[in-house]
Design an enzyme around this catalytic site. Structure first.
Site, PDB file in Angstrom:
ATOM      1  N   ARG A  87       0.847  -1.184   0.000  1.00 50.99           N
ATOM      2  CA  ARG A  87       0.000   0.000   0.000  1.00 50.99           C
ATOM      3  C   ARG A  87       0.890   1.244   0.000  1.00 50.99           C
ATOM      4  NH1 ARG A  87      -1.730   0.887   4.438  1.00 50.99           N
ATOM      5  NH2 ARG A  87      -1.278  -0.959   5.649  1.00 50.99           N
ATOM      6  N   TYR A 235      -1.286  -3.561  -7.249  1.00 49.43           N
ATOM      7  CA  TYR A 235      -1.059  -4.412  -6.081  1.00 49.43           C
ATOM      8  C   TYR A 235      -2.087  -4.246  -4.974  1.00 49.43           C
ATOM      9  CZ  TYR A 235       1.396  -7.089  -2.616  1.00 49.43           C
ATOM     10  OH  TYR A 235       1.715  -8.052  -1.701  1.00 49.43           O
ATOM     11  N   LYS A 244      -9.442  -2.154   1.262  1.00 52.80           N
ATOM     12  CA  LYS A 244      -9.310  -1.015   2.189  1.00 52.80           C
ATOM     13  C   LYS A 244     -10.051   0.226   1.679  1.00 52.80           C
ATOM     14  CE  LYS A 244      -6.214  -3.381   4.619  1.00 52.80           C
ATOM     15  NZ  LYS A 244      -6.587  -4.223   5.738  1.00 52.80           N
ATOM     16  N   HIS A 264     -11.351  -1.993  10.986  1.00 53.49           N
ATOM     17  CA  HIS A 264     -10.231  -2.875  10.610  1.00 53.49           C
ATOM     18  C   HIS A 264     -10.109  -3.972  11.678  1.00 53.49           C
ATOM     19  CE1 HIS A 264      -5.631  -3.129   9.684  1.00 53.49           C
ATOM     20  NE2 HIS A 264      -6.308  -3.951   8.923  1.00 53.49           N
ATOM     21  N   SER A 286      -1.403  -4.162  11.012  1.00 53.49           N
ATOM     22  CA  SER A 286      -0.868  -5.241  10.180  1.00 53.49           C
ATOM     23  C   SER A 286       0.325  -5.903  10.862  1.00 53.49           C
ATOM     24  CB  SER A 286      -0.411  -4.699   8.826  1.00 53.49           C
ATOM     25  OG  SER A 286      -1.511  -4.165   8.136  1.00 53.49           O
ATOM     26  N   CYS A 288       0.445  -8.008  13.318  1.00 57.43           N
ATOM     27  CA  CYS A 288       0.349  -8.215  14.771  1.00 57.43           C
ATOM     28  C   CYS A 288      -0.449  -9.473  15.098  1.00 57.43           C
ATOM     29  CB  CYS A 288      -0.291  -6.999  15.439  1.00 57.43           C
ATOM     30  SG  CYS A 288       0.794  -5.574  15.538  1.00 57.43           S
ATOM     31  N   ASP A 311     -10.017  -9.578   8.794  1.00 60.61           N
ATOM     32  CA  ASP A 311      -9.473  -8.252   8.506  1.00 60.61           C
ATOM     33  C   ASP A 311     -10.446  -7.093   8.706  1.00 60.61           C
ATOM     34  OD1 ASP A 311      -7.254  -6.663   7.658  1.00 60.61           O
ATOM     35  OD2 ASP A 311      -8.152  -6.446   5.689  1.00 60.61           O
ATOM     36  N   ARG A 405       1.845 -12.018  -0.251  1.00 66.80           N
ATOM     37  CA  ARG A 405       0.468 -12.330   0.153  1.00 66.80           C
ATOM     38  C   ARG A 405      -0.061 -13.628  -0.448  1.00 66.80           C
ATOM     39  NH1 ARG A 405      -2.086  -8.402   3.727  1.00 66.80           N
ATOM     40  NH2 ARG A 405      -0.537  -6.747   3.816  1.00 66.80           N
TER      41      ARG A 405
END
Length: 622
Positions: A87, A235, A244, A264, A286, A288, A311, A405
Site C-alpha cells: 500500500r 497491487y 481497504k 479494521h 498489520s 500483529c 481483517d 500475500r
C-alpha cells in the site's frame, strides 16, 4: 473522477463479453463515460463464472503475468515489479471540499491521520493520468457485493479495471458477477475506476510482466460522490478497490452517516466446553497476528475457535440492542511470511487450492516458500526468490517479500464459522484492541467503561510493519488500527464511537487491550502466543459471562492472581507480563497527550481528553 464526466459516449471499444444494454442505467452510464475517457480496446462485463475465471487465469499465464504452481490445485504465483509491492499511504488521498472534513488540522507539519487533496488538485491529477490510459487494453466491469448478497448490512460496488489480475483477485475477495447486478437493480453503488496506467503499445518494457506506473500512482476517494479512483499500482489494497478503499475508507464515512461502524477488525467465535458461544471483534495493526488469532487452534481442552473474518468488520446495533457484525469480504488476503503449520495451521490448510500468491518464493517442485514457513525443503529442491532469481539462505536477503500475500477463498478455511455468511451478522460481545509492544504494556487488560475503551482504541501504538512503506521498528501511533484507513476526520470518528453509548437499549460490548509481544531483558517473548492466546480469550469470556476474576489497576482491569488459566503451560513469568512501571506509563501518557494535541488538535472530543487526564491522575498515584 473529475467533477464532470463527459456526457458523450465517444468510445470505439468492442464489447467482448456481456451486454451494455442490459446493465442498470447508472452502471451503464458509468461504464460508457469511463470508456470515453480511458479509451480501452475492449469491454468485458464480468459474470463471475468458473469458466470466465479459468480463461482469465490462462490469459495471464500466456502473457507471463502469473505462473501455475503445479504442486497444488488451481494455485498461481504472480511476481510484481519491485516498485509495486505494498500500500502506498503517501499517495492515498481523500478529496473533500474542506481539509478538515478529511483530517484534523495538525498543530504543525502534515497530518498522520490521512491525506487530503483539494477538488481542484484532484481534477488536475485525474486529467494528467486517465485520458487514454487503457488504450490497447480490455476494460473489465466487475460488479461486486461487500458482504453476503442481500444482507441488510451489505453494500455494492462496480470496479472498472484494465488488470485481469484484479478481476481474478476480486472474484476471491468479494461476491462478484451477474447475481450482483440483479440484486443492484436501480439501487446505489460505489463507483470504482482503476488502471495500471500502461496503455499499449508500451513505452518501456515491463518488469516480471507486471504492468504498473509507480511514478504516477494515486489512490483517491471522493466520499461525497461515492467514488474511488486508483491509478498506477496493480497491487493489493491499491487495486482491489473493494478492500481497504471501499470496506474501510469509503465505508467508515457511510457508517458515520448511517449510524454503524466499519472497522479494521477480525471477527471470531469462541465456544466453551459447556457449549456457550461468544463472538469477538479485534483490531490489530498489520503483522500483529490478526489472521493467526482469527484462525486459532486453542490449546485449552474443550474450547473451540471459529473464524468469521480476518481483517474487516461492519457492525450495526439491531433492534434488540445487539451489536451485529458481518465480514464484508469473501476471502483472505493474508501476509505469507511467518505463516506456518506452527503459527497458523488453518491458514496453511486454506491456501492449498484456488489461491493466488504474490511475491512469495517458488520451489523447483512447483510449490511456494517464504520466511517462517518451517517446512524443510526436500533434498535437491531449488528456490527461486520473489525477485525471480535463484536463492539460498546464504544470500542474506529474504526469499519472499516481507509483504508477500496469499489471496484465498474464506469458505475453504477448515474452521470457518457456520454463521460467517449470516445476513443479520453475528452478535459481538467483546472488542479487543492490541499492538506489538516489546515493553511496558501488559498481556491483557479490560477498559473501565465504553468511554475509557474508546480512549484505549484511540491511544493504540505498535511497531511499524511491512504492509506499508515505513522502515524500521519504530513505535507508531495507530489508533483503532485504522490510521491509514480513516475515511473522514479522526476526531469526528471518535465522537461517532462515543455516541454508541447514547443509543437507547444498546448492549455495549466490553473492551479489552492485548499485547502478545512483550519481551524480557534478553529480548525473548514473555508469552508463547498463538494457540496459547486462547487462555486470554477464556479470561475475557468469563469477564463477559460472570464479571469475576479481575483486579483494578490504574490502566484498567487485569486478571487477578490465578484467574488466568496457565495449566500445562510451563514456566511463564506472570509477574513481569503484568508489571506496570510508573515510569513507562508516565512516558506513555505524555506521548499520547502530545500525539492528541499535535495531530487531533481542536477535534479531540472532550470525553477523550478527560479520559487521558484521568489516566494521568491514576498513574501519578501509583
Amino acid at each position: 473522477m473529475p467533477p464532470q464526466l463527459p456526457n458523450s459516449t465517444d468510445f470505439s471499444a468492442k464489447v467482448v463479453q456481456g451486454n451494455l444494454e442490459s446493465l442498470p442505467k447508472a452502471v451503464r452510464e458509468f461504464v460508457e463515460s469511463s470508456a470515453t475517457i480511458c479509451q480501452p480496446e475492449h469491454i468485458h462485463i464480468c459474470d463471475g463464472s468458473e469458466d470466465e475465471n479459468r480463461r482469465l487465469l490462462e490469459l495471464m499465464e500466456e502473457q507471463g503475468a502469473i505462473k501455475r504452481l503445479k504442486k497444488y490445485d488451481n494455485c498461481w504465483l504472480a511476481l510484481t515489479d519491485p516498485r509495486d509491492v505494498a500500500r502506498v499511504e503517501s499517495k492515498t488521498v481523500i478529496i473533500t471540499k474542506e481539509q478538515r472534513d478529511t483530517v484534523p488540522i495538525p498543530k504543525s507539519g502534515p497530518s498522520q491521520l490521512g491525506c487530503w487533496m483539494s477538488e481542484k488538485d484532484f481534477e488536475k491529477a485525474f486529467e494528467a493520468r486517465f485520458p487514454g490510459c487503457m488504450k490497447g487494453r480490455t476494460m473489465y466491469v466487475i460488479p461486486y457485493s461487500m458482504g453476503p448478497l442481500g444482507s441488510p448490512l451489505s453494500k455494492i460496488g462496480v470496479e472498472l479495471t484494465d488488470s485481469p489480475y484484479v478481476v481474478a483477485s476480486m472474484r476471491i475477495m468479494t461476491r462478484m458477477g451477474t447475481a450482483v447486478l440483479q440484486a443492484l437493480g436501480d439501487g446505489q453503488f460505489v463507483k470504482c475506476l482503476h488502471s495500471v496506467g500502461c496503455p499499449l503499445p508500451l513505452k518501456k518494457p515491463l518488469i516480471n510482466n507486471w504492468a504498473c506506473n509507480p511514478e504516477l500512482t494515486l489512490i483517491a476517494h471522493v466520499p461525497d460522490r461515492r467514488e474511488i479512483v486508483s491509478f498506477g499500482s496493480g497491487y493489493g489494497g491499491n487495486s482491489l478497490l473493494g478492500k481497504k478503499c471501499f470496506a474501510l475508507r469509503m465505508a467508515s464515512r457511510l457508517a458515520k452517516e448511517e449510524g454503524w461502524l466499519a472497522e479494521h477488525m477480525l471477527i471470531l467465535g469462541i465456544t466453551s466446553p459447556q457449549g456457550q458461544k461468544k463472538y469477538f471483534a479485534a483490531a490489530f495493526p498489520s503483522a500483529c497476528g490478526k489472521t493467526n488469532l482469527a484462525m486459532m487452534n486453542p490449546t485449552l481442552p474443550g474450547w473451540k475457535v471459529e473464524c468469521v473474518g480476518d481483517d474487516i468488520a461492519w457492525m450495526k446495533f439491531d433492534q434488540q440492542g445487539n451489536l451485529r457484525a458481518i465480514n464484508p469480504e469473501n476471502g483472505f488476503f493474508g501476509v505469507a511470511p511467518g505463516t506456518s503449520v506452527k503459527t497458523n495451521l488453518n491458514a496453511i490448510k486454506t491456501i492449498q487450492r484456488n489461491t493466488i500468491f504474490t511475491n512469495v518464493a517458488e520451489t523447483s517442485d512447483g510449490g511456494v516458500y517464504w520466511e517462517g514457513l518451517d517446512q524443510p525443503l526436500a533434498v535437491g529442491t531449488k528456490v527461486t526468490s520473489w525477485r525471480n532469481k535463484e536463492w539460498s539462505p546464504a544470500d542474506g536477503e529474504p526469499c519472499a517479500h516481507p509483504n508477500s500475500r496469499f489471496c484465498t477463498p474464506a469458505k475453504q478455511c477448515p474452521i470457518i464459522d457456520p454463521a460467517w455468511e449470516s445476513p443479520e451478522g453475528v452478535p459481538i460481545e467483546g472488542i479487543i484492541f492490541g499492538g506489538r509492544r516489546p515493553e511496558g504494556v501488559p498481556l491483557v487488560y479490560e477498559a473501565l467503561s465504553w468511554q475509557h475503551g474508546v480512549f484505549v482504541g484511540a491511544a493504540m501504538r505498535s511497531e511499524a510493519t511491512a504492509a506499508a512503506e515505513h522502515k524500521g521498528k519504530v513505535i507508531m501511533h495507530d489508533p483503532f488500527a485504522m490510521r491509514p484507513f480513516f475515511g473522514y476526520n479522526f476526531g469526528q470518528y471518535l465522537a461517532h464511537w462515543l455516541s454508541m453509548a447514547q443509543r437507547p437499549g444498546a448492549k455495549l460490548p466490553k473492551i479489552f487491550h492485548v499485547n502478545w509481544f512483550r519481551k524480557d531483558k534478553e529480548g525473548k517473548f514473555l508469552w508463547p502466543g498463538f494457540g496459547e492466546n486462547s487462555r486470554v480469550l477464556e479470561w475475557m469470556f468469563r469477564r463477559i459471562s460472570r464479571g469475576d476474576g479481575a483486579k483494578l489497576t490504574p490502566i484498567g482491569y487485569v486478571p487477578e492472581e490465578n484467574a488466568l488459566n496457565l495449566q500445562g503451560l510451563g514456566q511463564v513469568n506472570v509477574k513481569e507480563l503484568f508489571h506496570l512501571s510508573k515510569e513507562f506509563w508516565e512516558k506513555e501518557v505524555a506521548d499520547i497527550q502530545k500525539y492528541f494535541q499535535e495531530q487531533v488538535n481542536a477535534d479531540l472530543p472532550k470525553a477523550i481528553q478527560s479520559e487521558l487526564l484521568a489516566l494521568k491522575q491514576r498513574i501519578s498515584q501509583m
